[in-house]
Design an enzyme around this catalytic site. Structure first.
Site, PDB file in Angstrom:
ATOM      1  N   LEU A 189       0.829  -1.201   0.000  1.00  0.00           N
ATOM      2  CA  LEU A 189       0.000   0.000   0.000  1.00  0.00           C
ATOM      3  C   LEU A 189       0.865   1.253   0.000  1.00  0.00           C
ATOM      4  O   LEU A 189       1.883   1.312   0.688  1.00  0.00           O
ATOM      5  CB  LEU A 189      -0.902   0.031   1.234  1.00  0.00           C
ATOM      6  CG  LEU A 189      -1.839  -1.155   1.453  1.00  0.00           C
ATOM      7  CD1 LEU A 189      -2.561  -1.003   2.783  1.00  0.00           C
ATOM      8  CD2 LEU A 189      -2.846  -1.273   0.319  1.00  0.00           C
ATOM      9  N   ASP A 190       0.448   2.248  -0.776  1.00  0.00           N
ATOM     10  CA  ASP A 190       1.046   3.571  -0.659  1.00  0.00           C
ATOM     11  C   ASP A 190       0.425   4.241   0.566  1.00  0.00           C
ATOM     12  O   ASP A 190      -0.664   3.853   1.011  1.00  0.00           O
ATOM     13  CB  ASP A 190       0.766   4.382  -1.923  1.00  0.00           C
ATOM     14  CG  ASP A 190       1.529   5.690  -1.930  1.00  0.00           C
ATOM     15  OD1 ASP A 190       2.647   5.733  -1.391  1.00  0.00           O
ATOM     16  OD2 ASP A 190       1.005   6.673  -2.483  1.00  0.00           O
ATOM     17  N   LYS A 191       1.109   5.234   1.098  1.00  0.00           N
ATOM     18  CA  LYS A 191       0.601   5.874   2.318  1.00  0.00           C
ATOM     19  C   LYS A 191      -0.451   6.938   2.001  1.00  0.00           C
ATOM     20  O   LYS A 191      -1.590   6.848   2.436  1.00  0.00           O
ATOM     21  CB  LYS A 191       1.750   6.522   3.105  1.00  0.00           C
ATOM     22  CG  LYS A 191       1.281   7.278   4.363  1.00  0.00           C
ATOM     23  CD  LYS A 191       2.435   7.930   5.087  1.00  0.00           C
ATOM     24  CE  LYS A 191       2.944   9.147   4.339  1.00  0.00           C
ATOM     25  NZ  LYS A 191       1.965  10.286   4.348  1.00  0.00           N
TER      26      LYS A 191
END
Length: 391
Positions: A189-191
């Site tokens: 996941l990207d933040k």
């Protein structure tokens, strides 16, 4: 002069006003602004841009008038390439679809042959000479036995699935990638905008000297009302949420990349970075430790000076989504290992990951490096978290 986007050519000069979308990929020739690139990068905070910086078509010019030189137009722009990826994914064949096509290629001739044989038997032996009755049985065999669903269901589901995913910001490069999601054991996941809300909000107000938090926020929020920057809106919204009324602003001047200089309620305010206070020879060593602590927590800390003396700090941050911990917990329940990959510093990333319930963080990764990190981890190498595969 206003012209259709389709008429813009490479090296044409384009003027972009505040609030407008950047029409094409290009280079800023003149002006300073902040560009909202969230639709491309997912980053919630606008990126400060000045002459010589590149801009991407379809991003939003937030608060400055700029002149850009077109470098990519039409199908060559970044947005067009994203659209092309989605179209290719919808048109590509997954392994299961190729298998279905092979089966259909064998099954269809057999079904047609059986239908023809049924027609002949019915016409000559069962009901001799009755063409209508023989034709009905022929059609019945074709309708019942022909593998239409086998040939149509798979491409239809791939098109619907990849289209629905694109609406949620998930792009599949091909049907085969969509198919293997059933066997995923790791999700990366990207933040920003994924784990977090994707928009800044006020988190901290620290007052020093003889100033109170409410007075400091009231002055800062009133001053920031004159700015269109998202960080400014976060402070203004925070002031309103606390029930504070704005005071009159007598003068306003923006210092791009550093902050603002304002005169409000008889006070001269400076709100911005360390460089802004250094420029005006204001000492801030007594609050440096607090600023550093806030930055280590992933927050953007803005120093506030009033009448030539440091008065406090206001901090904003992209806070975590309320649904993130629950979603990540559900992934873990399914036996999926969750990793957060971000360009933020390690301390900031780990602070967000802890709130979301993510155990593994890969921080300080440039956008162009994220793909290689996933590829390297997808070769089956062992890590302290065991074997993992990135799809």
């Amino acid at each position: 002069m206003t012209v259709p986007i389709s008429d813009v050519k490479v090296n044409d000069l384009v003027f972009v006003k505040p609030g407008e979308k950047v029409p094409v990929d290009g280079e800023i020739i003149e002006g300073t602004t902040a560009i909202d690139e969230s639709m491309i990068t997912g980053e919630s905070l606008p990126v400060d841009k000045t002459a010589g910086d590149m801009v991407i078509g379809a991003t939003i010019n937030k608060n400055g008038f700029i002149k850009i030189k077109a470098t990519k137009v039409g199908k060559e722009t970044a947005l067009s390439q994203i659209i092309r990826v989605v179209e290719q994914a919808q048109g590509s064949k997954a392994p299961i679809q190729r298998m279905a096509d092979q089966i259909s290629g064998i099954f269809v001739p057999i079904v047609v042959g059986i239908a023809v044989l049924t027609f002949l038997i019915w016409f000559f032996f069962v009901d001799p000479g009755n063409v209508t009755s023989a034709l009905e049985t022929f059609i019945a065999v074709i309708v019942i036995a022909c593998p239409c669903a086998l040939g149509l269901a798979t491409p239809t589901s791939i098109m619907a699935g990849s289209g629905r995913a694109a609406e949620s910001g998930i792009l599949f490069k091909g049907g085969e990638h969509l198919e293997v999601t059933q066997s995923l054991d790791t999700v990366v996941l990207d933040k920003t905008g994924t784990v977090t809300k994707g928009e800044p909000s006020l988190t901290d107000v620290l007052a020093y000297a003889n100033w109170t938090e409410d007075t400091l926020l009231q002055l800062a929020g009133s001053a920031e009302q004159q700015s269109e920057h998202p960080l400014a809106r976060a402070i203004t919204d925070g002031m309103k949420e606390r029930g504070l009324e704005a005071v009159e602003v007598e003068a306003f001047q923006a210092d791009p990349g550093h902050g603002i200089e304002v005169k409000a309620a008889g006070h001269k305010l400076l709100i911005g970075t360390r460089k802004l206070l250094q420029k005006h020879h204001i000492q801030y060593e007594q609050i440096e430790a607090s600023v550093t602590t806030l930055e280590e927590q992933g927050k953007t800390a803005m120093l506030v000076a009033i009448d030539g003396e440091v008065a406090g700090i206001v901090a904003v941050a992209d806070t975590i989504k309320s649904s993130s911990p629950q979603a990540i917990a559900r992934l873990k329940e399914q036996g999926i290992h969750v990793v957060m990959m971000t360009g933020d510093n390690k301390l900031t990333a780990e602070a967000i990951a802890k709130q979301a319930g993510i155990d593994h963080v890969i921080a300080e990764v440039l956008p162009e490096e994220k793909g290689s990190h996933c590829s390297a981890s997808g070769t089956g190498k062992e890590s302290r978290h065991g074997r993992r595969r990135y799809q």
